[in-house]
Design a protein around this motif. Structure first.
Motif, PDB file in Angstrom:
ATOM      1  N   LEU A  42       0.843  -1.198   0.000  1.00 28.58           N
ATOM      2  CA  LEU A  42       0.000   0.000   0.000  1.00 28.58           C
ATOM      3  C   LEU A  42       0.873   1.241   0.000  1.00 28.58           C
ATOM      4  O   LEU A  42       1.841   1.332   0.767  1.00 28.58           O
ATOM      5  N   LEU A  43       0.535   2.172  -0.884  1.00 29.94           N
ATOM      6  CA  LEU A  43       1.279   3.427  -1.015  1.00 29.94           C
ATOM      7  C   LEU A  43       0.303   4.596  -1.049  1.00 29.94           C
ATOM      8  O   LEU A  43      -0.861   4.423  -1.428  1.00 29.94           O
ATOM      9  N   GLU A  44       0.800   5.757  -0.694  1.00 31.34           N
ATOM     10  CA  GLU A  44       0.056   7.005  -0.865  1.00 31.34           C
ATOM     11  C   GLU A  44       0.959   7.955  -1.633  1.00 31.34           C
ATOM     12  O   GLU A  44       2.013   8.329  -1.139  1.00 31.34           O
ATOM     13  N   ASN A  45       0.557   8.263  -2.873  1.00 37.66           N
ATOM     14  CA  ASN A  45       1.363   9.097  -3.764  1.00 37.66           C
ATOM     15  C   ASN A  45       2.772   8.532  -3.954  1.00 37.66           C
ATOM     16  O   ASN A  45       3.747   9.265  -3.963  1.00 37.66           O
ATOM     17  N   ASP A  89       7.982 -17.686  -2.122  1.00 35.24           N
ATOM     18  CA  ASP A  89       6.707 -18.375  -2.329  1.00 35.24           C
ATOM     19  C   ASP A  89       6.230 -18.172  -3.765  1.00 35.24           C
ATOM     20  O   ASP A  89       5.706 -17.119  -4.105  1.00 35.24           O
ATOM     21  N   PRO A  90       6.377 -19.189  -4.624  1.00 30.26           N
ATOM     22  CA  PRO A  90       5.951 -19.039  -6.016  1.00 30.26           C
ATOM     23  C   PRO A  90       4.426 -18.911  -6.168  1.00 30.26           C
ATOM     24  O   PRO A  90       3.948 -18.478  -7.218  1.00 30.26           O
ATOM     25  N   ASP A  91       3.673 -19.255  -5.127  1.00 32.09           N
ATOM     26  CA  ASP A  91       2.216 -19.130  -5.175  1.00 32.09           C
ATOM     27  C   ASP A  91       1.727 -17.748  -4.741  1.00 32.09           C
ATOM     28  O   ASP A  91       0.543 -17.452  -4.814  1.00 32.09           O
ATOM     29  N   LEU A  92       2.643 -16.901  -4.281  1.00 34.70           N
ATOM     30  CA  LEU A  92       2.303 -15.594  -3.734  1.00 34.70           C
ATOM     31  C   LEU A  92       1.995 -14.569  -4.824  1.00 34.70           C
ATOM     32  O   LEU A  92       2.755 -14.416  -5.780  1.00 34.70           O
ATOM     33  N   TRP A  93       0.873 -13.879  -4.666  1.00 33.84           N
ATOM     34  CA  TRP A  93       0.548 -12.714  -5.488  1.00 33.84           C
ATOM     35  C   TRP A  93       1.114 -11.497  -4.772  1.00 33.84           C
ATOM     36  O   TRP A  93       0.924 -11.341  -3.563  1.00 33.84           O
ATOM     37  N   VAL A  94       1.780 -10.626  -5.503  1.00 34.03           N
ATOM     38  CA  VAL A  94       2.232  -9.347  -4.951  1.00 34.03           C
ATOM     39  C   VAL A  94       1.547  -8.267  -5.764  1.00 34.03           C
ATOM     40  O   VAL A  94       1.691  -8.214  -6.984  1.00 34.03           O
ATOM     41  N   ILE A  95       0.762  -7.439  -5.073  1.00 36.87           N
ATOM     42  CA  ILE A  95       0.071  -6.346  -5.764  1.00 36.87           C
ATOM     43  C   ILE A  95       0.404  -5.034  -5.071  1.00 36.87           C
ATOM     44  O   ILE A  95       0.732  -5.005  -3.893  1.00 36.87           O
ATOM     45  N   GLU A  96       0.319  -3.974  -5.841  1.00 40.95           N
ATOM     46  CA  GLU A  96       0.583  -2.633  -5.325  1.00 40.95           C
ATOM     47  C   GLU A  96      -0.667  -1.795  -5.527  1.00 40.95           C
ATOM     48  O   GLU A  96      -1.235  -1.775  -6.620  1.00 40.95           O
ATOM     49  N   LEU A  97      -1.097  -1.125  -4.466  1.00 45.26           N
ATOM     50  CA  LEU A  97      -2.243  -0.228  -4.520  1.00 45.26           C
ATOM     51  C   LEU A  97      -1.783   1.143  -4.044  1.00 45.26           C
ATOM     52  O   LEU A  97      -1.248   1.269  -2.938  1.00 45.26           O
ATOM     53  N   ASP A  98      -1.976   2.153  -4.866  1.00 45.37           N
ATOM     54  CA  ASP A  98      -1.537   3.507  -4.545  1.00 45.37           C
ATOM     55  C   ASP A  98      -2.748   4.427  -4.617  1.00 45.37           C
ATOM     56  O   ASP A  98      -3.261   4.719  -5.702  1.00 45.37           O
ATOM     57  N   THR A  99      -3.207   4.846  -3.457  1.00 42.71           N
ATOM     58  CA  THR A  99      -4.379   5.719  -3.373  1.00 42.71           C
ATOM     59  C   THR A  99      -4.394   6.377  -1.993  1.00 42.71           C
ATOM     60  O   THR A  99      -3.614   6.010  -1.120  1.00 42.71           O
ATOM     61  N   ALA A 100      -5.283   7.326  -1.808  1.00 41.42           N
ATOM     62  CA  ALA A 100      -5.430   7.948  -0.496  1.00 41.42           C
ATOM     63  C   ALA A 100      -6.021   6.931   0.480  1.00 41.42           C
ATOM     64  O   ALA A 100      -6.933   6.175   0.127  1.00 41.42           O
ATOM     65  N   PRO A 102      -5.113   3.927   1.696  1.00 42.25           N
ATOM     66  CA  PRO A 102      -5.261   2.616   1.061  1.00 42.25           C
ATOM     67  C   PRO A 102      -5.659   1.484   2.005  1.00 42.25           C
ATOM     68  O   PRO A 102      -6.238   0.488   1.559  1.00 42.25           O
ATOM     69  N   GLU A 103      -5.400   1.616   3.310  1.00 41.41           N
ATOM     70  CA  GLU A 103      -5.788   0.551   4.246  1.00 41.41           C
ATOM     71  C   GLU A 103      -7.288   0.274   4.212  1.00 41.41           C
ATOM     72  O   GLU A 103      -7.718  -0.848   4.452  1.00 41.41           O
ATOM     73  N   ARG A 104      -8.071   1.279   3.874  1.00 44.89           N
ATOM     74  CA  ARG A 104      -9.524   1.071   3.819  1.00 44.89           C
ATOM     75  C   ARG A 104      -9.904   0.039   2.770  1.00 44.89           C
ATOM     76  O   ARG A 104     -10.940  -0.619   2.874  1.00 44.89           O
ATOM     77  N   LEU A 105      -9.061  -0.147   1.741  1.00 46.08           N
ATOM     78  CA  LEU A 105      -9.361  -1.101   0.684  1.00 46.08           C
ATOM     79  C   LEU A 105      -9.283  -2.541   1.175  1.00 46.08           C
ATOM     80  O   LEU A 105      -9.899  -3.436   0.588  1.00 46.08           O
ATOM     81  N   ILE A 106      -8.531  -2.763   2.250  1.00 45.70           N
ATOM     82  CA  ILE A 106      -8.445  -4.114   2.813  1.00 45.70           C
ATOM     83  C   ILE A 106      -9.196  -4.199   4.151  1.00 45.70           C
ATOM     84  O   ILE A 106      -9.028  -5.151   4.903  1.00 45.70           O
ATOM     85  N   GLY A 107      -9.994  -3.173   4.425  1.00 49.86           N
ATOM     86  CA  GLY A 107     -10.860  -3.212   5.602  1.00 49.86           C
ATOM     87  C   GLY A 107     -10.202  -2.802   6.903  1.00 49.86           C
ATOM     88  O   GLY A 107     -10.684  -3.119   7.982  1.00 49.86           O
ATOM     89  N   ILE A 108      -9.106  -2.065   6.812  1.00 45.38           N
ATOM     90  CA  ILE A 108      -8.419  -1.584   8.013  1.00 45.38           C
ATOM     91  C   ILE A 108      -8.606  -0.076   8.086  1.00 45.38           C
ATOM     92  O   ILE A 108      -8.308   0.629   7.131  1.00 45.38           O
ATOM     93  N   GLY A 109      -9.081   0.397   9.199  1.00 47.71           N
ATOM     94  CA  GLY A 109      -9.272   1.831   9.380  1.00 47.71           C
ATOM     95  C   GLY A 109     -10.302   2.424   8.434  1.00 47.71           C
ATOM     96  O   GLY A 109     -10.196   3.555   8.032  1.00 47.71           O
TER      97      GLY A 109
END
Length: 110
Positions: A42-45, A89-100, A102-109
């Motif tokens: 998770l990133l912000e700007n 872990d070859p089964d691991l997905w790594v994704i990047e989300l950049d928004t204001a 961003p924790e809200r997108l995974i249900g935190i805060g």
């Protein structure tokens, strides 16, 4: 038994949520389509990176937990952590989300 959404659908939903919030989302590494685990950066700007993964809880559930924070004095350590996790872990997905907020997108805060 815990019903689980296939990983590729959850990844798609998270990226779409970031985009709907006016941000950006992308897949850094594709993992196992259905049963892969997900590491969300998770990133912000483009700054203040936080890596979240689901960790087992005492009650048997799995909750998003911050496993690494980017330190301004040593931002390379954060990138190396993400790369190391991807290599472990070859089964691991790594994704990047950049928004204001961003924790809200995974249900935190939210």
């Amino acid at each position: 038994m815990d019903a689980r959404l296939p990983a590729h659908l959850e990844v798609s939903a998270l990226i779409r949520a970031a985009e709907a919030a006016g941000g950006f989302g992308m897949v850094i590494q594709k993992g196992e389509r259905d049963a892969g685990t997900i590491l969300v950066v998770l990133l912000e700007n483009g700054r203040d990176g936080r890596a979240y993964e689901r960790m087992p809880q005492m009650d048997g559930t799995r909750a998003w937990t911050c496993s690494k924070r980017e330190e301004m004095a040593d931002s390379r350590a954060f990138s190396e952590y993400v790369q190391r996790r991807a290599g472990q872990d070859p089964d691991l997905w790594v994704i990047e989300l950049d928004t204001a907020r961003p924790e809200r997108l995974i249900g935190i805060g939210a």
